[in-house]
Design a protein around this motif. Structure first.
Motif, PDB file in Angstrom:
ATOM      1  N   GLN A  64       0.765  -1.088  -0.132  1.00 56.83           N
ATOM      2  CA  GLN A  64       0.006  -0.074  -0.104  1.00 56.83           C
ATOM      3  C   GLN A  64       0.801   1.353   0.074  1.00 56.83           C
ATOM      4  O   GLN A  64       1.949   1.113   0.502  1.00 56.83           O
ATOM      5  N   PHE A  65       0.278   2.309  -0.504  1.00 59.45           N
ATOM      6  CA  PHE A  65       1.011   3.629  -0.664  1.00 59.45           C
ATOM      7  C   PHE A  65      -0.012   4.888  -0.692  1.00 59.45           C
ATOM      8  O   PHE A  65      -1.079   4.589  -1.126  1.00 59.45           O
ATOM      9  N   LEU A  66       0.541   5.865  -0.098  1.00 55.10           N
ATOM     10  CA  LEU A  66      -0.265   7.115   0.002  1.00 55.10           C
ATOM     11  C   LEU A  66       0.320   7.878  -1.429  1.00 55.10           C
ATOM     12  O   LEU A  66       1.751   8.154  -1.320  1.00 55.10           O
ATOM     13  N   ASP A  67      -0.479   8.089  -2.235  1.00 49.72           N
ATOM     14  CA  ASP A  67      -0.141   9.201  -3.332  1.00 49.72           C
ATOM     15  C   ASP A  67      -0.764  10.435  -3.120  1.00 49.72           C
ATOM     16  O   ASP A  67      -1.729  10.901  -2.927  1.00 49.72           O
ATOM     17  N   VAL A  68       0.308  11.577  -3.178  1.00 48.69           N
ATOM     18  CA  VAL A  68       0.100  12.929  -3.011  1.00 48.69           C
ATOM     19  C   VAL A  68       0.562  13.479  -4.373  1.00 48.69           C
ATOM     20  O   VAL A  68       1.633  13.540  -4.857  1.00 48.69           O
ATOM     21  N   MET A  69      -0.742  14.107  -4.908  1.00 47.93           N
ATOM     22  CA  MET A  69      -0.331  14.718  -6.106  1.00 47.93           C
ATOM     23  C   MET A  69      -0.402  16.270  -5.897  1.00 47.93           C
ATOM     24  O   MET A  69      -1.510  16.659  -5.320  1.00 47.93           O
ATOM     25  N   PHE A  70       0.351  17.147  -6.456  1.00 49.04           N
ATOM     26  CA  PHE A  70       0.229  18.431  -6.499  1.00 49.04           C
ATOM     27  C   PHE A  70       0.259  19.155  -7.842  1.00 49.04           C
ATOM     28  O   PHE A  70       1.517  18.905  -8.322  1.00 49.04           O
ATOM     29  N   ARG A  71      -0.715  19.819  -8.076  1.00 54.30           N
ATOM     30  CA  ARG A  71      -0.610  20.334  -9.486  1.00 54.30           C
ATOM     31  C   ARG A  71      -0.909  22.010  -9.548  1.00 54.30           C
ATOM     32  O   ARG A  71      -1.843  22.334  -8.833  1.00 54.30           O
ATOM     33  N   ASP A  72      -0.549  22.535 -10.705  1.00 53.05           N
ATOM     34  CA  ASP A  72      -0.896  23.866 -11.002  1.00 53.05           C
ATOM     35  C   ASP A  72      -2.328  23.753 -11.434  1.00 53.05           C
ATOM     36  O   ASP A  72      -2.822  22.977 -12.493  1.00 53.05           O
ATOM     37  N   GLY A  73      -3.098  24.452 -10.769  1.00 58.91           N
ATOM     38  CA  GLY A  73      -4.989  24.338 -11.178  1.00 58.91           C
ATOM     39  C   GLY A  73      -5.072  25.325 -12.260  1.00 58.91           C
ATOM     40  O   GLY A  73      -6.258  25.954 -12.149  1.00 58.91           O
ATOM     41  N   GLY A  74      -3.997  25.800 -13.066  1.00 58.30           N
ATOM     42  CA  GLY A  74      -4.325  26.614 -14.204  1.00 58.30           C
ATOM     43  C   GLY A  74      -4.383  28.321 -13.889  1.00 58.30           C
ATOM     44  O   GLY A  74      -5.080  29.144 -14.251  1.00 58.30           O
ATOM     45  N   ASN A  75      -3.183  28.329 -13.010  1.00 59.88           N
ATOM     46  CA  ASN A  75      -2.840  29.677 -12.601  1.00 59.88           C
ATOM     47  C   ASN A  75      -2.589  30.556 -13.862  1.00 59.88           C
ATOM     48  O   ASN A  75      -1.882  29.934 -14.737  1.00 59.88           O
ATOM     49  N   GLU A  76      -2.516  31.841 -13.809  1.00 63.78           N
ATOM     50  CA  GLU A  76      -2.120  32.879 -14.723  1.00 63.78           C
ATOM     51  C   GLU A  76      -0.786  32.601 -15.025  1.00 63.78           C
ATOM     52  O   GLU A  76      -0.252  32.622 -16.190  1.00 63.78           O
ATOM     53  N   ARG A  77      -0.058  32.586 -13.906  1.00 63.96           N
ATOM     54  CA  ARG A  77       1.272  32.446 -14.238  1.00 63.96           C
ATOM     55  C   ARG A  77       1.875  31.044 -13.506  1.00 63.96           C
ATOM     56  O   ARG A  77       1.638  30.937 -12.275  1.00 63.96           O
ATOM     57  N   ALA A  78       2.197  29.980 -14.297  1.00 66.17           N
ATOM     58  CA  ALA A  78       2.416  28.666 -14.046  1.00 66.17           C
ATOM     59  C   ALA A  78       3.503  28.500 -13.059  1.00 66.17           C
ATOM     60  O   ALA A  78       4.323  28.978 -13.224  1.00 66.17           O
ATOM     61  N   ALA A  79       3.096  27.727 -12.105  1.00 67.19           N
ATOM     62  CA  ALA A  79       4.203  27.329 -11.154  1.00 67.19           C
ATOM     63  C   ALA A  79       5.381  26.361 -11.677  1.00 67.19           C
ATOM     64  O   ALA A  79       4.915  25.771 -12.428  1.00 67.19           O
ATOM     65  N   LYS A  80       6.515  26.572 -11.280  1.00 67.48           N
ATOM     66  CA  LYS A  80       7.469  25.702 -11.760  1.00 67.48           C
ATOM     67  C   LYS A  80       7.385  24.237 -10.791  1.00 67.48           C
ATOM     68  O   LYS A  80       6.857  24.288  -9.997  1.00 67.48           O
ATOM     69  N   GLN A  81       8.035  23.322 -11.727  1.00 67.45           N
ATOM     70  CA  GLN A  81       7.993  22.136 -11.208  1.00 67.45           C
ATOM     71  C   GLN A  81       8.433  21.756  -9.627  1.00 67.45           C
ATOM     72  O   GLN A  81       8.029  21.046  -8.957  1.00 67.45           O
ATOM     73  N   ASP A  82       9.726  22.375  -9.663  1.00 72.59           N
ATOM     74  CA  ASP A  82      10.203  22.082  -8.357  1.00 72.59           C
ATOM     75  C   ASP A  82       9.415  22.798  -7.242  1.00 72.59           C
ATOM     76  O   ASP A  82       9.273  22.333  -6.199  1.00 72.59           O
TER      77      ASP A  82
END
Length: 195
Positions: free
Chosen positions: A156-174
């Motif tokens: 078993q594992f916990l998957d945590v996804m963090f994504r840009d929700g369509g911001n005007e200025r996209a967040a960097k992947q880091d």
């Protein structure tokens, strides 16, 4: 009778020899030998400090209201089933403040090692999440998302996804990976408090 057996054995040996490839000779007389078969072993993760089973956990209750506020997740959590993880129970939370989205999926059909397989086709880097072994996973060609996978229990594992929700200025992947790490640490703390 003995001659027939000898003839049969000779014919079998000739047939087998004719199917065996002969290495090519080079002009200088060298022969290229076939390379030995190699096997690659995926790196193993360190042991987890304890087992935290996910079977009867509500993914939307993993983070407390206080934890969600600390992560700027001001929209109500929304539960659903994540088909790509074997119908894992999942919860998504959005931030009106940052515009980012967090998704927690409680995967109970396979272990975190699935991300270390060649078939995963991702870049997985080892990390530690609140004392538990984990992986920061980046998928080639998907720069607007980062996942942190936490090895919480056998299979078993916990998957945590963090994504840009369509911001005007996209967040960097880091930046997204840092957000995924923070959310994963809060989620593991929440799971441990429920025990």
């Amino acid at each position: 009778m003995r001659a027939a057996r000898l003839l049969t054995a000779t014919l079998c040996a000739l047939a087998m020899a004719s199917c065996t490839p002969v290495p090519d000779k080079k002009a200088d007389g060298r022969v290229d030998e076939p390379l030995p078969a190699t096997t690659t072993t995926a790196p193993s993760l360190p042991p987890r400090p304890q087992e935290v089973r996910l079977d009867d956990v509500d993914p939307c209750a993993v983070l407390s209201p206080e934890q969600r506020i600390a992560l700027s997740l001001d929209n109500p959590p929304s539960a659903y089933v994540e088909a790509s993880f074997g119908n894992a129970k999942a919860c998504t939370m959005r931030s009106n403040i940052s515009g980012n989205v967090v998704r927690l999926a409680l995967v109970t059909v396979e272990g975190v090692g699935v991300w270390l397989s060649e078939n995963a086709q991702v870049h997985a880097e080892q990390t530690t999440v609140a004392g538990f072994p984990g992986l920061t996973v980046r998928t080639p060609g998907m720069d607007n998302v980062c996942n942190v996978e936490v090895d919480v229990a056998e299979g078993q594992f916990l998957d945590v996804m963090f994504r840009d929700g369509g911001n005007e200025r996209a967040a960097k992947q880091d930046t997204l990976c840092q957000g995924a790490q923070r959310a994963a640490e809060a989620a593991v703390a929440g799971l441990l408090q429920r025990r």
